[in-house]
Design an enzyme around this catalytic site. Sequence first.
Site, short mmCIF file in Angstrom:
data_model
loop_
_atom_site.label_atom_id
_atom_site.label_comp_id
_atom_site.label_asym_id
_atom_site.label_seq_id
_atom_site.Cartn_x
_atom_site.Cartn_y
_atom_site.Cartn_z
N HIS A 30 0.83 -1.20 0.00
CA HIS A 30 0.00 0.00 0.00
C HIS A 30 0.87 1.25 0.00
O HIS A 30 2.06 1.21 0.32
CB HIS A 30 -0.87 0.01 1.27
CG HIS A 30 -0.04 0.02 2.51
ND1 HIS A 30 0.50 -1.13 3.04
CD2 HIS A 30 0.40 1.03 3.30
CE1 HIS A 30 1.22 -0.83 4.11
NE2 HIS A 30 1.18 0.48 4.29
N HIS A 56 5.42 6.15 -0.78
CA HIS A 56 6.24 4.96 -1.04
C HIS A 56 5.45 3.69 -0.76
O HIS A 56 4.42 3.73 -0.07
CB HIS A 56 7.49 4.97 -0.14
CG HIS A 56 7.16 4.84 1.32
ND1 HIS A 56 6.73 5.90 2.08
CD2 HIS A 56 7.18 3.77 2.16
CE1 HIS A 56 6.51 5.50 3.31
NE2 HIS A 56 6.77 4.20 3.39
#
Lengths: 170, 170
Positions: free
Chosen positions: A34, A115
């Site tokens: 995620h 990220h």
Amino acid sequence: MKYGVVLFPSKKLQDTANSYRKRYDSRYALIPPHITVKEQFETSTDELETLIPTFRDIAHKLKPITINVTKISSFSPANNTVYLKVEKNDDLKTLYEHLHSGPLAQEVEYSYIPHITIGQNLSDDEHLDVYSQLKLVDVNHEEVIDRFHLLYQLDNGSWTVYETFRFGHE
Amino acid sequence: MKYGVVLFPSKKLQDTANSYRKRYDSRYALIPPHITVKEQFETSTDELETLIPTFRDIAHKLKPITINVTKISSFSPANNTVYLKVEKNDDLKTLYEHLHSGPLAQEVEYSYIPHITIGQNLSDDEHLDVYSQLKLVDVNHEEVIDRFHLLYQLDNGSWTVYETFRFGHE
């Protein structure tokens, strides 16, 4: 209860991330790959329900977000987390700002670096070894993400989805 | 891609289920505790998008569902799965039927027994041992579930939420 908001990338990108996470990410089993867009926050279930219209408004206001994954990077020396770097763009910045202002305001410790974590809690030696290989991997991927997810954390540390919000939908 | 539809019970019930799953469920890390309401089905992402309005209609048409968990049971001798028994009621039956008819029709192998798996892939000896203890546990829990979730499976066997549908919402 502890809540957070994430983007799940496509199955393809999740599968790629998991091929690394399986080996290098101690939190592999606790949540799918995620991009965090709102840091963990603590609130009651009742209180959370009063925030749902705000999440809905944000989703409604914004359009699907194009993300570009450009390389494998590391937060070292701050910590030994290795990640797929998602280029910061205006759409991601806007989403993050909306999710941290008004009734959703919260203190955050770090500046926002989008990220997808693929390794964490590595020892210094492991990190040196893993990152020296992974930073050479050629990564170049673009995709559109059309929704975000509000999650809550269970006692075992894993995360369950509470609700999905599609961009551009009421 | 492989999809499925589940209800996630409250955090409290998920935490209880996980206290057993940690020890007895080989799929513990792949999905949070859940009640399956539509069996796995295979479809393309494009095809799936055409089904979303149908899921939305079903959610809109139905009201939140009260579930009663009454005991720990087992599918033995059919298989060695141990589960929290969720009493079948009209609301669950109606939801299941809606999710298996019209554009969502699919062949199913078994009749519908609502449950939350807490142990699976146990050897016969393990099952005998575990189930002989767990069937004595006093379980009595009622709660209301106000949404269902559409999930897809990643290559590693884990499930990611695609979308949430709230009962009674458009």
